[in-house]
Design a protein around this motif. Structure first.
Motif, PDB file in Angstrom:
ATOM      1  N   ALA A   1      63.131  34.735  47.200  1.00  0.00           N
ATOM      2  CA  ALA A   1      64.308  35.523  46.843  1.00  0.00           C
ATOM      3  C   ALA A   1      64.970  34.987  45.576  1.00  0.00           C
ATOM      4  O   ALA A   1      65.334  35.761  44.679  1.00  0.00           O
ATOM      5  CB  ALA A   1      65.310  35.515  48.000  1.00  0.00           C
ATOM      6  N   ALA A   2      65.112  33.674  45.482  1.00  0.00           N
ATOM      7  CA  ALA A   2      65.731  33.086  44.294  1.00  0.00           C
ATOM      8  C   ALA A   2      64.874  33.344  43.055  1.00  0.00           C
ATOM      9  O   ALA A   2      65.403  33.640  41.980  1.00  0.00           O
ATOM     10  CB  ALA A   2      65.931  31.586  44.498  1.00  0.00           C
ATOM     11  N   GLY A   3      63.555  33.253  43.195  1.00  0.00           N
ATOM     12  CA  GLY A   3      62.664  33.514  42.072  1.00  0.00           C
ATOM     13  C   GLY A   3      62.758  34.944  41.575  1.00  0.00           C
ATOM     14  O   GLY A   3      62.803  35.193  40.363  1.00  0.00           O
TER      15      GLY A   3
ATOM     16  N   LEU B   1      66.165  35.399  39.785  1.00  0.00           N
ATOM     17  CA  LEU B   1      66.167  34.804  38.451  1.00  0.00           C
ATOM     18  C   LEU B   1      65.302  35.607  37.468  1.00  0.00           C
ATOM     19  O   LEU B   1      65.678  35.773  36.308  1.00  0.00           O
ATOM     20  CB  LEU B   1      65.685  33.352  38.517  1.00  0.00           C
ATOM     21  CG  LEU B   1      66.662  32.365  39.138  1.00  0.00           C
ATOM     22  CD1 LEU B   1      65.987  31.021  39.360  1.00  0.00           C
ATOM     23  CD2 LEU B   1      67.887  32.220  38.265  1.00  0.00           C
ATOM     24  N   ALA B   2      64.156  36.100  37.939  1.00  0.00           N
ATOM     25  CA  ALA B   2      63.293  36.899  37.065  1.00  0.00           C
ATOM     26  C   ALA B   2      63.992  38.210  36.678  1.00  0.00           C
ATOM     27  O   ALA B   2      63.927  38.621  35.506  1.00  0.00           O
ATOM     28  CB  ALA B   2      61.965  37.194  37.758  1.00  0.00           C
ATOM     29  N   LEU B   3      64.653  38.857  37.611  1.00  0.00           N
ATOM     30  CA  LEU B   3      65.391  40.084  37.304  1.00  0.00           C
ATOM     31  C   LEU B   3      66.553  39.818  36.347  1.00  0.00           C
ATOM     32  O   LEU B   3      66.820  40.606  35.443  1.00  0.00           O
ATOM     33  CB  LEU B   3      65.898  40.751  38.578  1.00  0.00           C
ATOM     34  CG  LEU B   3      64.841  41.460  39.418  1.00  0.00           C
ATOM     35  CD1 LEU B   3      65.445  41.916  40.732  1.00  0.00           C
ATOM     36  CD2 LEU B   3      64.241  42.621  38.665  1.00  0.00           C
ATOM     37  N   ALA B   4      67.241  38.697  36.553  1.00  0.00           N
ATOM     38  CA  ALA B   4      68.358  38.353  35.666  1.00  0.00           C
ATOM     39  C   ALA B   4      67.853  38.124  34.249  1.00  0.00           C
ATOM     40  O   ALA B   4      68.471  38.589  33.273  1.00  0.00           O
ATOM     41  CB  ALA B   4      69.080  37.122  36.178  1.00  0.00           C
ATOM     42  N   MET B   5      66.735  37.429  34.117  1.00  0.00           N
ATOM     43  CA  MET B   5      66.175  37.195  32.787  1.00  0.00           C
ATOM     44  C   MET B   5      65.750  38.515  32.140  1.00  0.00           C
ATOM     45  O   MET B   5      65.984  38.734  30.950  1.00  0.00           O
ATOM     46  CB  MET B   5      64.996  36.235  32.848  1.00  0.00           C
ATOM     47  CG  MET B   5      64.360  35.992  31.497  1.00  0.00           C
ATOM     48  SD  MET B   5      63.102  34.754  31.561  1.00  0.00           S
ATOM     49  CE  MET B   5      64.084  33.348  31.096  1.00  0.00           C
ATOM     50  N   TRP B   6      65.162  39.374  32.924  1.00  0.00           N
ATOM     51  CA  TRP B   6      64.730  40.677  32.408  1.00  0.00           C
ATOM     52  C   TRP B   6      65.934  41.492  31.930  1.00  0.00           C
ATOM     53  O   TRP B   6      65.911  42.102  30.856  1.00  0.00           O
ATOM     54  CB  TRP B   6      63.960  41.438  33.490  1.00  0.00           C
ATOM     55  CG  TRP B   6      63.592  42.822  33.078  1.00  0.00           C
ATOM     56  CD1 TRP B   6      62.679  43.197  32.145  1.00  0.00           C
ATOM     57  CD2 TRP B   6      64.154  44.030  33.594  1.00  0.00           C
ATOM     58  NE1 TRP B   6      62.632  44.560  32.063  1.00  0.00           N
ATOM     59  CE2 TRP B   6      63.519  45.102  32.942  1.00  0.00           C
ATOM     60  CE3 TRP B   6      65.116  44.303  34.577  1.00  0.00           C
ATOM     61  CZ2 TRP B   6      63.839  46.411  33.231  1.00  0.00           C
ATOM     62  CZ3 TRP B   6      65.411  45.622  34.837  1.00  0.00           C
ATOM     63  CH2 TRP B   6      64.777  46.658  34.174  1.00  0.00           C
TER      64      TRP B   6
ATOM     65  N   GLY C   1      61.813  38.774  20.588  1.00  0.00           N
ATOM     66  CA  GLY C   1      60.992  37.838  21.352  1.00  0.00           C
ATOM     67  C   GLY C   1      60.967  38.250  22.814  1.00  0.00           C
ATOM     68  O   GLY C   1      61.947  38.752  23.356  1.00  0.00           O
ATOM     69  N   ARG C   2      59.839  38.091  23.436  1.00  0.00           N
ATOM     70  CA  ARG C   2      59.726  38.443  24.845  1.00  0.00           C
ATOM     71  C   ARG C   2      59.652  37.163  25.659  1.00  0.00           C
ATOM     72  O   ARG C   2      58.933  36.242  25.325  1.00  0.00           O
ATOM     73  CB  ARG C   2      58.502  39.303  25.062  1.00  0.00           C
ATOM     74  CG  ARG C   2      58.624  40.597  24.265  1.00  0.00           C
ATOM     75  CD  ARG C   2      57.556  41.567  24.604  1.00  0.00           C
ATOM     76  NE  ARG C   2      57.619  42.092  25.935  1.00  0.00           N
ATOM     77  CZ  ARG C   2      58.254  43.197  26.299  1.00  0.00           C
ATOM     78  NH1 ARG C   2      58.927  43.879  25.410  1.00  0.00           N
ATOM     79  NH2 ARG C   2      58.205  43.639  27.534  1.00  0.00           N
ATOM     80  N   PHE C   3      60.407  37.137  26.715  1.00  0.00           N
ATOM     81  CA  PHE C   3      60.446  35.976  27.580  1.00  0.00           C
ATOM     82  C   PHE C   3      59.863  36.351  28.935  1.00  0.00           C
ATOM     83  O   PHE C   3      60.111  37.428  29.436  1.00  0.00           O
ATOM     84  CB  PHE C   3      61.884  35.483  27.767  1.00  0.00           C
ATOM     85  CG  PHE C   3      62.523  35.048  26.480  1.00  0.00           C
ATOM     86  CD1 PHE C   3      62.263  33.801  25.965  1.00  0.00           C
ATOM     87  CD2 PHE C   3      63.360  35.900  25.786  1.00  0.00           C
ATOM     88  CE1 PHE C   3      62.838  33.398  24.780  1.00  0.00           C
ATOM     89  CE2 PHE C   3      63.940  35.504  24.605  1.00  0.00           C
ATOM     90  CZ  PHE C   3      63.677  34.253  24.099  1.00  0.00           C
ATOM     91  N   GLY C   4      59.112  35.448  29.515  1.00  0.00           N
ATOM     92  CA  GLY C   4      58.488  35.713  30.806  1.00  0.00           C
ATOM     93  C   GLY C   4      59.315  35.159  31.952  1.00  0.00           C
ATOM     94  O   GLY C   4      59.522  33.954  32.049  1.00  0.00           O
ATOM     95  N   GLY C   5      59.756  36.028  32.801  1.00  0.00           N
ATOM     96  CA  GLY C   5      60.512  35.593  33.974  1.00  0.00           C
ATOM     97  C   GLY C   5      59.626  35.384  35.187  1.00  0.00           C
ATOM     98  O   GLY C   5      60.089  34.955  36.234  1.00  0.00           O
ATOM     99  N   GLY C   6      58.340  35.676  35.032  1.00  0.00           N
ATOM    100  CA  GLY C   6      57.419  35.528  36.153  1.00  0.00           C
ATOM    101  C   GLY C   6      57.249  34.095  36.612  1.00  0.00           C
ATOM    102  O   GLY C   6      56.847  33.840  37.751  1.00  0.00           O
ATOM    103  N   ILE C   7      57.562  33.151  35.757  1.00  0.00           N
ATOM    104  CA  ILE C   7      57.453  31.744  36.144  1.00  0.00           C
ATOM    105  C   ILE C   7      58.382  31.423  37.304  1.00  0.00           C
ATOM    106  O   ILE C   7      58.064  30.601  38.167  1.00  0.00           O
ATOM    107  CB  ILE C   7      57.711  30.816  34.932  1.00  0.00           C
ATOM    108  CG1 ILE C   7      57.364  29.371  35.266  1.00  0.00           C
ATOM    109  CG2 ILE C   7      59.137  30.919  34.450  1.00  0.00           C
ATOM    110  CD1 ILE C   7      55.907  29.118  35.430  1.00  0.00           C
TER     111      ILE C   7
END
Length: 56
Positions: free
Chosen positions: A42-44, A47-52, A8-14
């Motif tokens: 910065a927080a966004g 979080l997106a990098l962590a999810m990736w 499954g692919r999750f979108g961290g762009g949100i």
């Protein structure tokens, strides 16, 4: 032929999309909207990098 199952692919762009707005709102409440905006971006991104990293 055999089919390869995909993960499954999750979108961290949100997080990148919502982070600046949340940071701006929090910063405005504290009297520092510019710093809140930068902190939200910065927080966004973090979080997106962590999810990736966690879903690869």
């Amino acid at each position: 032929m055999t089919e390869v199952k995909r993960k499954g692919r999750f979108g961290g762009g949100i997080f990148i999309a919502i982070g600046p707005f949340a940071g701006l709102a929090l910063g405005a409440a504290l009297g520092q909207p510019s710093i809140g905006l930068i902190g939200g971006i910065a927080a966004g991104v973090i979080l997106a990098l962590a999810m990736w990293l966690l879903t690869r």
